[in-house]
Design a protein around this motif. Sequence first.
Motif, short mmCIF file in Angstrom:
data_model
loop_
_atom_site.label_atom_id
_atom_site.label_comp_id
_atom_site.label_asym_id
_atom_site.label_seq_id
_atom_site.Cartn_x
_atom_site.Cartn_y
_atom_site.Cartn_z
N ALA A 29 0.71 -1.32 0.21
CA ALA A 29 0.61 -0.26 -0.32
C ALA A 29 0.93 1.68 0.21
CB ALA A 29 -0.97 0.22 1.22
N PHE A 30 1.88 1.01 1.13
CA PHE A 30 3.25 2.45 0.84
C PHE A 30 3.44 2.39 -0.01
CE2 PHE A 30 7.23 4.08 1.92
CZ PHE A 30 6.80 5.30 1.96
N PHE A 32 2.54 1.05 -3.57
CA PHE A 32 2.25 1.59 -4.68
C PHE A 32 1.58 3.10 -4.75
CE2 PHE A 32 2.52 -2.17 -6.42
CZ PHE A 32 1.59 -2.62 -6.94
N ALA A 33 1.14 3.70 -4.34
CA ALA A 33 0.81 5.02 -2.94
C ALA A 33 2.49 5.83 -2.94
CB ALA A 33 0.32 5.65 -1.51
N GLY A 76 -2.19 2.63 -4.36
CA GLY A 76 -1.92 1.77 -3.24
C GLY A 76 -3.48 1.25 -2.26
N ALA A 137 -1.37 4.08 3.07
CA ALA A 137 -1.59 4.26 1.46
C ALA A 137 -1.66 6.56 1.71
CB ALA A 137 -2.62 4.27 0.99
N GLY A 140 2.48 7.34 1.59
CA GLY A 140 2.90 7.16 0.85
C GLY A 140 2.79 8.77 0.02
N THR A 141 1.12 8.84 0.04
CA THR A 141 1.20 9.83 -0.91
C THR A 141 1.12 10.64 -0.37
OG1 THR A 141 -1.41 8.83 -1.19
CG2 THR A 141 -1.36 10.89 -1.48
#
Length: 294
Positions: A29-30, A32-33, A76, A137, A140-141
């Motif tokens: 999740a992290f 991909f975000a 994410g 996520a 990361g965003t």
Amino acid sequence: MGNLIKAEFRKTLTLKAWWALMIPAVVFAFAFALFWGMVTNDFSDFLGRSDTRELTEALGISTGELPVGLLALGHGINIGTMIPIIFGVFALAGEYTKKTITTTFLTAPNRVSALSAKMITYIVWGAIYGVIIVAAASLGTVITVDSQRLPTAGQWLGVLGAGVLATILATLFGIGVGAVWRSVVGSIITLTIWMLVVENVLVFVMFGAADITWLGGVLPNGTVNGIVGAIGAEAFGAAGVKVPGLQDETAWALQYAAGAPGAFSWWASALIFFGWTMIFFLAGWAVNQKKDIT
């Protein structure tokens, strides 16, 4: 029922699967975000300057204010949602593999009670996974997307609610598939190949060859992704009530950027995936009502 639910939580907590699977859920999740945040932050180059100008004019905002953070969040959370599906497979298929299903059924008043307790327990676990995946996520965003392009507080709360709903349904979907298959390895391999490879290839091929834009909005992977992804697509006028004049190809590209190609709206995706979940969950329920145990 209370004692059965306590027993289910104890069985889950004594195994390593719940936290071992939490690690890749957070990492995916992290990551991909983070990646999609970098890709979509410069949205003019990502989509094309003319398309971006038309889109922002229709939405009544400037290019720098496009909430591209929603696109990163969608990707994410969607990749992270695969892990609750796998976790759900272990709920019943894992008991058949470990030969503990006999004890589970014999110590409960009936199989309906045992399966109901398992369902309630894994709804809670699905919600826990959802909160953690959305948090990963979101981190990361925030790292990669400019502050003026991040979602509003309301949009973020909507993503949180949709993310939790998606992971709960995904967990129940995994339980249903595992209950029908009764094999952890077989269920996980089949689901992974279908959700991550076959369905995505099918959606792309049908869009390119036959201009079918809606296929991802009715298949299992597309609909579970659409629960969160369609929120981003709707913010860009590519799902729900579409921006007037927005070309189908551009709308589909925006849906893909949000992680939900073919999605009609977030609530429609939720209803359709709920249907898929119930098909497998009820089929697994029926199979296990008649299955002999030894």
